[in-house]
Scaffold this motif. Structure first.
Motif, PDB file in Angstrom:
ATOM      1  N   TYR A  71       0.849  -1.190   0.000  1.00  0.00           N
ATOM      2  CA  TYR A  71       0.000   0.000   0.000  1.00  0.00           C
ATOM      3  C   TYR A  71       0.879   1.232   0.000  1.00  0.00           C
ATOM      4  O   TYR A  71       1.990   1.237   0.545  1.00  0.00           O
ATOM      5  N   SER A  72       0.383   2.301  -0.605  1.00  0.00           N
ATOM      6  CA  SER A  72       1.101   3.575  -0.593  1.00  0.00           C
ATOM      7  C   SER A  72       0.126   4.712  -0.325  1.00  0.00           C
ATOM      8  O   SER A  72      -1.084   4.570  -0.539  1.00  0.00           O
ATOM      9  N   ILE A  73       0.657   5.831   0.166  1.00  0.00           N
ATOM     10  CA  ILE A  73      -0.160   7.014   0.398  1.00  0.00           C
ATOM     11  C   ILE A  73       0.624   8.242  -0.038  1.00  0.00           C
ATOM     12  O   ILE A  73       1.841   8.317   0.161  1.00  0.00           O
ATOM     13  N   LYS A  74      -0.062   9.199  -0.640  1.00  0.00           N
ATOM     14  CA  LYS A  74       0.573  10.430  -1.113  1.00  0.00           C
ATOM     15  C   LYS A  74       0.488  11.504  -0.032  1.00  0.00           C
ATOM     16  O   LYS A  74      -0.559  11.683   0.596  1.00  0.00           O
ATOM     17  N   LEU A  75       1.592  12.246   0.163  1.00  0.00           N
ATOM     18  CA  LEU A  75       1.664  13.287   1.185  1.00  0.00           C
ATOM     19  C   LEU A  75       2.410  14.496   0.641  1.00  0.00           C
ATOM     20  O   LEU A  75       3.103  14.410  -0.375  1.00  0.00           O
ATOM     21  N   ASN A  76       2.260  15.624   1.344  1.00  0.00           N
ATOM     22  CA  ASN A  76       2.998  16.835   0.996  1.00  0.00           C
ATOM     23  C   ASN A  76       3.652  17.388   2.253  1.00  0.00           C
ATOM     24  O   ASN A  76       3.001  17.498   3.297  1.00  0.00           O
ATOM     25  N   SER A  77       4.930  17.745   2.159  1.00  0.00           N
ATOM     26  CA  SER A  77       5.690  18.143   3.339  1.00  0.00           C
ATOM     27  C   SER A  77       5.225  19.462   3.947  1.00  0.00           C
ATOM     28  O   SER A  77       5.543  19.753   5.105  1.00  0.00           O
ATOM     29  N   SER A  78       4.499  20.278   3.194  1.00  0.00           N
ATOM     30  CA  SER A  78       4.009  21.557   3.724  1.00  0.00           C
ATOM     31  C   SER A  78       2.674  21.423   4.448  1.00  0.00           C
ATOM     32  O   SER A  78       2.231  22.353   5.115  1.00  0.00           O
ATOM     33  N   ASP A  79       2.036  20.295   4.286  1.00  0.00           N
ATOM     34  CA  ASP A  79       0.760  20.058   4.968  1.00  0.00           C
ATOM     35  C   ASP A  79       1.052  19.785   6.442  1.00  0.00           C
ATOM     36  O   ASP A  79       1.695  18.789   6.780  1.00  0.00           O
ATOM     37  N   GLU A  80       0.597  20.651   7.332  1.00  0.00           N
ATOM     38  CA  GLU A  80       0.900  20.514   8.754  1.00  0.00           C
ATOM     39  C   GLU A  80       0.334  19.227   9.359  1.00  0.00           C
ATOM     40  O   GLU A  80       0.729  18.818  10.452  1.00  0.00           O
ATOM     41  N   LYS A  81      -0.563  18.563   8.642  1.00  0.00           N
ATOM     42  CA  LYS A  81      -1.184  17.342   9.148  1.00  0.00           C
ATOM     43  C   LYS A  81      -0.590  16.066   8.547  1.00  0.00           C
ATOM     44  O   LYS A  81      -1.096  14.970   8.798  1.00  0.00           O
ATOM     45  N   TRP A  82       0.502  16.194   7.786  1.00  0.00           N
ATOM     46  CA  TRP A  82       0.978  15.017   7.056  1.00  0.00           C
ATOM     47  C   TRP A  82       1.400  13.871   7.990  1.00  0.00           C
ATOM     48  O   TRP A  82       1.208  12.702   7.661  1.00  0.00           O
ATOM     49  N   MET A  83       1.938  14.198   9.166  1.00  0.00           N
ATOM     50  CA  MET A  83       2.328  13.127  10.081  1.00  0.00           C
ATOM     51  C   MET A  83       1.108  12.471  10.726  1.00  0.00           C
ATOM     52  O   MET A  83       1.124  11.276  11.040  1.00  0.00           O
ATOM     53  N   ARG A  84       0.034  13.241  10.915  1.00  0.00           N
ATOM     54  CA  ARG A  84      -1.204  12.646  11.422  1.00  0.00           C
ATOM     55  C   ARG A  84      -1.787  11.682  10.385  1.00  0.00           C
ATOM     56  O   ARG A  84      -2.309  10.622  10.736  1.00  0.00           O
ATOM     57  N   TYR A  85      -1.691  12.065   9.112  1.00  0.00           N
ATOM     58  CA  TYR A  85      -2.139  11.166   8.051  1.00  0.00           C
ATOM     59  C   TYR A  85      -1.290   9.892   8.046  1.00  0.00           C
ATOM     60  O   TYR A  85      -1.805   8.792   7.837  1.00  0.00           O
ATOM     61  N   LEU A  86       0.007  10.069   8.282  1.00  0.00           N
ATOM     62  CA  LEU A  86       0.906   8.920   8.291  1.00  0.00           C
ATOM     63  C   LEU A  86       0.578   7.976   9.452  1.00  0.00           C
ATOM     64  O   LEU A  86       0.658   6.750   9.307  1.00  0.00           O
ATOM     65  N   ILE A  87       0.191   8.531  10.594  1.00  0.00           N
ATOM     66  CA  ILE A  87      -0.231   7.704  11.726  1.00  0.00           C
ATOM     67  C   ILE A  87      -1.473   6.888  11.346  1.00  0.00           C
ATOM     68  O   ILE A  87      -1.541   5.679  11.595  1.00  0.00           O
ATOM     69  N   SER A  88      -2.453   7.536  10.738  1.00  0.00           N
ATOM     70  CA  SER A  88      -3.679   6.836  10.335  1.00  0.00           C
ATOM     71  C   SER A  88      -3.382   5.771   9.286  1.00  0.00           C
ATOM     72  O   SER A  88      -3.988   4.687   9.300  1.00  0.00           O
ATOM     73  N   PHE A  89      -2.461   6.060   8.399  1.00  0.00           N
ATOM     74  CA  PHE A  89      -2.037   5.083   7.389  1.00  0.00           C
ATOM     75  C   PHE A  89      -1.400   3.870   8.061  1.00  0.00           C
ATOM     76  O   PHE A  89      -1.663   2.723   7.690  1.00  0.00           O
ATOM     77  N   SER A  90      -0.587   4.122   9.082  1.00  0.00           N
ATOM     78  CA  SER A  90       0.081   3.037   9.809  1.00  0.00           C
ATOM     79  C   SER A  90      -0.922   2.172  10.559  1.00  0.00           C
ATOM     80  O   SER A  90      -0.781   0.948  10.628  1.00  0.00           O
ATOM     81  N   ILE A  91      -1.947   2.808  11.114  1.00  0.00           N
ATOM     82  CA  ILE A  91      -3.011   2.053  11.799  1.00  0.00           C
ATOM     83  C   ILE A  91      -3.764   1.188  10.798  1.00  0.00           C
ATOM     84  O   ILE A  91      -4.085   0.022  11.070  1.00  0.00           O
ATOM     85  N   PHE A  92      -4.023   1.749   9.622  1.00  0.00           N
ATOM     86  CA  PHE A  92      -4.688   0.990   8.555  1.00  0.00           C
ATOM     87  C   PHE A  92      -3.868  -0.246   8.179  1.00  0.00           C
ATOM     88  O   PHE A  92      -4.407  -1.365   8.057  1.00  0.00           O
ATOM     89  N   ILE A  93      -2.556  -0.073   8.014  1.00  0.00           N
ATOM     90  CA  ILE A  93      -1.685  -1.188   7.652  1.00  0.00           C
ATOM     91  C   ILE A  93      -1.692  -2.252   8.744  1.00  0.00           C
ATOM     92  O   ILE A  93      -1.756  -3.457   8.468  1.00  0.00           O
ATOM     93  N   ALA A  94      -1.625  -1.808  10.007  1.00  0.00           N
ATOM     94  CA  ALA A  94      -1.594  -2.749  11.123  1.00  0.00           C
ATOM     95  C   ALA A  94      -2.887  -3.544  11.224  1.00  0.00           C
ATOM     96  O   ALA A  94      -2.892  -4.673  11.730  1.00  0.00           O
ATOM     97  N   LYS A  95      -3.992  -2.987  10.767  1.00  0.00           N
ATOM     98  CA  LYS A  95      -5.253  -3.722  10.752  1.00  0.00           C
ATOM     99  C   LYS A  95      -5.248  -4.777   9.646  1.00  0.00           C
ATOM    100  O   LYS A  95      -5.844  -5.846   9.790  1.00  0.00           O
ATOM    101  N   GLU A  96      -4.559  -4.461   8.550  1.00  0.00           N
ATOM    102  CA  GLU A  96      -4.463  -5.404   7.442  1.00  0.00           C
ATOM    103  C   GLU A  96      -3.517  -6.557   7.774  1.00  0.00           C
ATOM    104  O   GLU A  96      -3.736  -7.698   7.366  1.00  0.00           O
ATOM    105  N   TYR A  97      -2.449  -6.235   8.514  1.00  0.00           N
ATOM    106  CA  TYR A  97      -1.437  -7.232   8.880  1.00  0.00           C
ATOM    107  C   TYR A  97      -1.269  -7.193  10.398  1.00  0.00           C
ATOM    108  O   TYR A  97      -0.566  -6.346  10.931  1.00  0.00           O
ATOM    109  N   GLU A  98      -1.936  -8.122  11.079  1.00  0.00           N
ATOM    110  CA  GLU A  98      -2.082  -8.047  12.529  1.00  0.00           C
ATOM    111  C   GLU A  98      -0.776  -8.198  13.298  1.00  0.00           C
ATOM    112  O   GLU A  98      -0.697  -7.818  14.467  1.00  0.00           O
ATOM    113  N   ASP A  99       0.259  -8.762  12.679  1.00  0.00           N
ATOM    114  CA  ASP A  99       1.525  -8.890  13.404  1.00  0.00           C
ATOM    115  C   ASP A  99       2.358  -7.615  13.352  1.00  0.00           C
ATOM    116  O   ASP A  99       3.442  -7.551  13.939  1.00  0.00           O
ATOM    117  N   LEU A 100       1.865  -6.602  12.662  1.00  0.00           N
ATOM    118  CA  LEU A 100       2.548  -5.312  12.624  1.00  0.00           C
ATOM    119  C   LEU A 100       2.006  -4.401  13.716  1.00  0.00           C
ATOM    120  O   LEU A 100       0.811  -4.375  13.979  1.00  0.00           O
TER     121      LEU A 100
END
Length: 260
Positions: A71-100
């Motif tokens: 899976y991939s996600i697009k981000l922009n470094s000037s978006d002050e919320k990009w790390m929050r999006y990355l956290i949500s992306f990581s949670i999504f991945i961990a739900k897909e692969y439970e050992d993560l």
């Protein structure tokens, strides 16, 4: 659905084997190890567009389990919320692969992002760097023409503790049921003690990187019930390889013994 989950839903893309093979053309190590089964998961970051003052980039994870995909996600470094999006992306991945673990996934992806920023000439500083000088009240000055990017890593123990917000009732039972994390092994101990905080200090004599996550005032039988619940994740003794989802399951089980 909050705005971060909404962003992930709208900007996350499934990577098939063909697109992953394309990504691997310039990689001779970590990611290729995933495709041949040496490693289970791989992580990376890809520059999409350099806008001088900021960049568009994509972070991705891949696995060779069963079939090569990711899976991939697009981000922009000037978006002050990009790390929050990355956290949500990581949670999504961990739900897909439970050992993560979502915290480990996030911090790994973030380190990949930081490497890209530094490579492109940005100055980066982390929350841990800031904490080291916090008491000195420092003033950060940089002449870097590309600017500065704050990298905020998540502390796994603090995230784990945040799952549990209950108040411990200390009057019902003689013993407490506790969860303790070992940074050295990344395992979690399901144990019991009359005084969990004293138990923590005792065990820290053997392993300094032990941290109490939480504890409950509950019957001794509950410890055995939890051991049986996660017996398939037992590594040794009272130590288990538990993930984020498992902790939420324990929270639900222990809700009978908590006070908000």
């Amino acid at each position: 659905m909050n705005e971060y989950q909404k962003y992930v839903d709208e900007n996350t893309f499934l990577l098939n084997e063909t697109s992953i093979r394309e990504l691997l053309k310039n990689d001779n190590g970590h990611l290729n190890n995933v495709t041949i089964g040496i490693e289970k998961y791989g992580y990376g970051v890809l520059l999409l567009k350099d806008n001088k003052v900021n960049i568009d980039f994509s972070v991705f994870m891949m696995t060779g389990l069963g079939r090569i995909r990711g899976y991939s996600i697009k981000l922009n470094s000037s978006d002050e919320k990009w790390m929050r999006y990355l956290i949500s992306f990581s949670i999504f991945i961990a739900k897909e692969y439970e050992d993560l673990d979502p915290v480990d996934t996030y911090n790994t992806l973030l380190s990949n992002c930081r490497a890209l920023f530094e490579k492109l000439g940005f100055f980066t500083i982390t929350n841990y760097d800031i904490q080291r000088f916090d008491r000195l009240n420092p003033l950060l000055l940089t002449s870097n023409p590309r600017g500065t990017i704050l990298i905020y890593y998540e502390d796994k123990i603090e995230v784990y503790k945040s799952i549990f917000s209950h108040v411990v009732d200390t009057n019902k039972f003689e013993n407490k049921i506790y969860l303790m994390h070992s940074e050295s092994s990344n395992l979690i101990k399901i144990g019991r003690s009359k005084n969990p905080n004293t138990r923590e200090r005792t065990l820290q004599g053997r392993d300094p990187k032990l941290n109490m996550i939480t504890y409950w005032d509950a019957p001794l039988q509950i410890e055995k019930d939890l051991h049986n619940k996660f017996i398939h994740k037992r590594v040794r003794g009272e130590w288990f390889d538990l993930n984020f989802g498992d902790l939420n399951t324990i929270k639900e089980i222990m809700s009978e013994y908590t006070t908000s």
